[in-house]
Design a protein around this motif. Structure first.
Motif, mmCIF file in Angstrom:
data_model
loop_
_atom_site.group_PDB
_atom_site.id
_atom_site.type_symbol
_atom_site.label_atom_id
_atom_site.label_comp_id
_atom_site.label_asym_id
_atom_site.label_seq_id
_atom_site.Cartn_x
_atom_site.Cartn_y
_atom_site.Cartn_z
ATOM 1 N N ALA A 76 0.756 -1.279 -0.032
ATOM 2 C CA ALA A 76 0.148 -0.178 -0.059
ATOM 3 C C ALA A 76 0.881 1.369 0.121
ATOM 4 C CB ALA A 76 -0.899 0.091 1.130
ATOM 5 N N GLU A 77 1.947 1.410 -0.891
ATOM 6 C CA GLU A 77 2.706 2.543 -1.310
ATOM 7 C C GLU A 77 3.568 2.807 0.162
ATOM 8 O OE1 GLU A 77 0.672 5.707 -2.917
ATOM 9 O OE2 GLU A 77 -0.227 4.539 -4.209
ATOM 10 N N ARG A 78 3.723 1.859 0.877
ATOM 11 C CA ARG A 78 4.495 2.257 2.106
ATOM 12 C C ARG A 78 5.838 2.168 1.797
ATOM 13 N NH1 ARG A 78 1.296 -1.147 6.393
ATOM 14 N NH2 ARG A 78 1.033 -2.539 4.651
ATOM 15 N N ALA A 79 6.322 1.279 0.728
ATOM 16 C CA ALA A 79 7.810 1.079 0.258
ATOM 17 C C ALA A 79 7.515 0.825 -1.126
ATOM 18 C CB ALA A 79 8.478 -0.180 1.076
ATOM 19 N N PRO A 80 8.699 1.169 -1.999
ATOM 20 C CA PRO A 80 8.814 0.921 -3.408
ATOM 21 C C PRO A 80 8.986 -0.594 -3.753
ATOM 22 C CG PRO A 80 10.799 1.715 -2.670
ATOM 23 C CD PRO A 80 9.831 2.095 -1.273
ATOM 24 N N VAL A 81 8.308 -1.045 -4.433
ATOM 25 C CA VAL A 81 8.574 -2.492 -4.873
ATOM 26 C C VAL A 81 8.943 -2.764 -6.178
ATOM 27 C CG1 VAL A 81 7.242 -5.142 -5.203
ATOM 28 C CG2 VAL A 81 6.601 -3.462 -3.293
#
Length: 198
Positions: A76-81
């Protein structure tokens, strides 16, 4: 839960649901290498770590677009994947056999070390290298030892991945972790922070 800076996640049918996890404390932060049986388990493991402040995720060993999407949604956009470009190879229905993941590192850092994991008869090697020549050499050695897939970390230039592919001359599939549009800003911020710590 302990804070992790970078998490490399590997699909490994036969792995425990909670994942097999190896952590390395380096000068640049804490790296976690985690093997999970499927995309659902990957999403659970990564979401829990994202809630604790995870800074970056890279997906390896057969994550296709649908599998990667589950992780992206869970984060949910808390870290880049980022996801390895080899994911297309999993679409044919075959699980990844032996593989090697190569990443750039300061080899003088005492926390940096090679990792070898075997799950259900399939081996993964995670190999730190100092430069492009080291990446090509590590890839050739891994393929000589039986690796069928070579995956290059997302912090590595495309030119290095191209050199590896040239060195292997078709003896193994080569993938490079790429960053989708929604992860570009986060990946750039991670890179800047990493370089500031080094």
């Amino acid at each position: 839960m302990k804070a992790i800076d970078t998490m490399f996640v590997f699909l490994a049918p036969g792995a425990e649901r909670a994942g097999k996890r190896i952590e390395q404390q380096t000068a640049g932060g804490v790296n976690a290498f985690v093997w999970v049986p499927d995309a659902e388990a990957a999403a659970e493991v990564v979401a829990a770590q994202a809630a604790a402040g995870l800074e970056l995720v890279e997906l390896y060993r057969g994550f296709g677009l649908r599998e990667a999407r589950r992780v992206v949604d869970a984060v949910a956009e808390r870290a880049p994947v980022g996801v390895s470009g080899f994911g297309f190879g999993a679409a044919a229905g075959g699980a990844v056999g032996d593989s090697v993941t190569i990443y750039g590192a300061d080899l003088d850092d005492p926390g940096v070390r090679r990792v070898e994991v075997e799950i259900a008869g399939r081996r993964t090697s995670v190999v730190p290298v100092a430069d492009a020549a080291g990446a090509a050499k590590a890839a050739a050695e891994a393929v000589d030892a039986g690796a069928e897939v070579v995956e290059i970390c997302g912090g590595t230039p495309l030119t290095t991945a191209a050199l590896v592919e040239q060195e292997l001359a078709g003896r193994a599939a080569v993938g490079l972790v790429s960053w989708p549009f929604e992860s570009i800003t986060g990946a750039a911020a991670y890179k800047a922070a990493f370089e500031a710590r080094a």
